[in-house]
Motif scaffolding. Structure first.
Motif, short mmCIF file in Angstrom:
data_model
loop_
_atom_site.label_atom_id
_atom_site.label_comp_id
_atom_site.label_asym_id
_atom_site.label_seq_id
_atom_site.Cartn_x
_atom_site.Cartn_y
_atom_site.Cartn_z
N SER A 1 -69.45 85.96 -42.40
CA SER A 1 -70.03 85.06 -43.97
C SER A 1 -68.98 85.26 -44.87
O SER A 1 -68.73 86.92 -45.43
N SER A 2 -69.61 85.11 -46.09
CA SER A 2 -68.24 84.89 -47.49
C SER A 2 -69.47 84.55 -48.77
O SER A 2 -69.72 83.60 -48.76
N LYS A 3 -70.68 85.43 -48.97
CA LYS A 3 -71.40 85.29 -50.14
C LYS A 3 -71.72 86.08 -50.78
O LYS A 3 -71.51 87.75 -50.97
N PRO A 4 -72.33 86.60 -52.44
CA PRO A 4 -73.12 87.16 -52.81
C PRO A 4 -73.93 87.84 -51.73
O PRO A 4 -74.61 87.47 -50.86
N VAL A 5 -73.24 89.28 -52.29
CA VAL A 5 -74.70 90.68 -50.60
C VAL A 5 -75.32 91.44 -51.65
O VAL A 5 -74.37 91.65 -52.47
N LEU A 6 -76.47 91.60 -50.74
CA LEU A 6 -77.61 92.37 -51.82
C LEU A 6 -77.46 93.75 -51.08
O LEU A 6 -78.94 93.69 -49.29
N LEU A 7 -78.02 94.88 -50.80
CA LEU A 7 -77.91 96.08 -50.57
C LEU A 7 -78.50 96.44 -50.88
O LEU A 7 -78.08 97.41 -52.30
N ALA A 8 -79.93 97.13 -50.16
CA ALA A 8 -80.63 98.16 -51.08
C ALA A 8 -81.37 98.29 -50.49
O ALA A 8 -81.89 98.51 -49.07
N THR A 9 -82.19 99.71 -50.84
CA THR A 9 -83.60 100.38 -50.04
C THR A 9 -84.49 99.09 -50.28
O THR A 9 -84.38 98.47 -50.72
N GLU A 10 -85.26 99.83 -48.82
CA GLU A 10 -85.88 98.23 -48.90
C GLU A 10 -86.99 97.87 -50.16
O GLU A 10 -86.87 96.83 -50.57
N ASN A 11 -87.41 99.43 -51.28
CA ASN A 11 -88.49 98.99 -52.25
C ASN A 11 -87.43 98.44 -53.12
O ASN A 11 -87.56 97.69 -54.19
N ALA A 12 -85.94 98.97 -53.54
CA ALA A 12 -85.25 98.59 -54.69
C ALA A 12 -84.74 96.33 -54.12
O ALA A 12 -84.70 95.81 -55.11
N HIS A 13 -84.39 96.29 -53.05
CA HIS A 13 -84.23 94.78 -52.28
C HIS A 13 -85.59 93.95 -52.93
O HIS A 13 -85.10 93.60 -53.52
#
Length: 259
Positions: free
Chosen positions: A238-250
């Protein structure tokens, strides 16, 4: 891959990265040949190209049947996730490399039939190497990372893409204001190392496979979440806006994105 194959592969790739780092540091003060790709802020240098050719050559010798997806195009045309795929980013944060000679990384990952096996992110200047995978564990240099604290968005710093914040895409300014503060490092690899060290609770940017390949493996191993910006599954190609975070922050971020 059995445990012996994993250990052998980790040892081999770590040696590649050490050699590549030495090569980069020897040339870092030389006059660079800089070209643009998609625009004036999307740069490639002679060292990006030489580094990718170095990694591609090493992978061809070590794993000749595998496919290689490289940012600068010296690998293969990869259009499916079948089999063994090595993903290479020879210099991540090229603008930083060109203008600062700092805050840039090298990244390699290995996927087999779409499943992440091993990832490697090296902070070149600080000589920090994050490596491992689900069957090996994740290590920062020689220290094993067993978990990342599950912090809320409001209790941590977050790494963000400057253009996304400026244009307020996906309510990015609200996300920044809800956090304790945003940081813009200009390198996906550097941001992701900071997330897995617990310095940031998340990172959001438009990413391509070579930008997130290794980080996706670490996230899945350590219990963090890496998805598209709207919470959908992130495909390897994929080439997309990506979100990486802790579960709570996600969770917190998706609430803002979807409002």
């Amino acid at each position: 891959m059995n445990s012996d194959e994993l250990k052998d592969t980790v040892k081999v790739v770590r040696n590649w990265l050490v050699e590549a780092r030495d090569n980069v540091l020897r040339k870092i003060d030389s006059r660079l040949k800089v070209d643009t790709k998609s625009g004036r802020s999307d740069l490639v240098t002679n060292i990006d190209r030489a580094n990718e050719q170095f990694f591609v050559s090493k992978i061809r010798q070590f794993d000749p049947e595998a496919k290689i997806l490289g940012e600068e195009g010296f690998g293969d045309q990869v259009d499916n996730i079948d089999g063994r795929i090595w993903i290479v980013d020879p210099i991540d944060g090229t603008m930083n490399f060109v203008k600062q000679r700092n805050h840039f990384a090298m990244m390699i990952s290995l996927y087999i039939d779409g499943q992440g096996v091993l990832g490697f992110i090296m902070d070149v200047i600080n000589n920090e190497l994050l490596y491992g995978g689900p069957e090996y564990g994740v290590y920062l240099n020689s220290t094993k990372i067993d978990e990342v604290k599950n912090t809320n968005l409001s209790d941590g710093l977050i790494g963000l893409s400057g253009p996304l914040v400026i244009n307020d895409n996906f309510h990015m300014q609200d996300i920044a204001q809800t956090s304790l503060g945003m940081r813009i490092y200009g390198s996906a690899g550097i941001d992701m190392i900071s997330v897995f060290k617990g310095e940031l609770i998340g990172y959001i940017s438009y990413l391509k496979p070579w930008d997130f390949g290794a980080g996706k493996i670490f996230a899945e191993t350590l219990g963090l979440k890496m998805t598209t910006i709207d919470g959908q599954q992130l495909g390897v190609l994929s080439s997309k806006p990506v979100l990486l975070a802790t579960e709570n922050a996600h969770r917190d971020i998706l609430t803002i994105v979807k409002k």
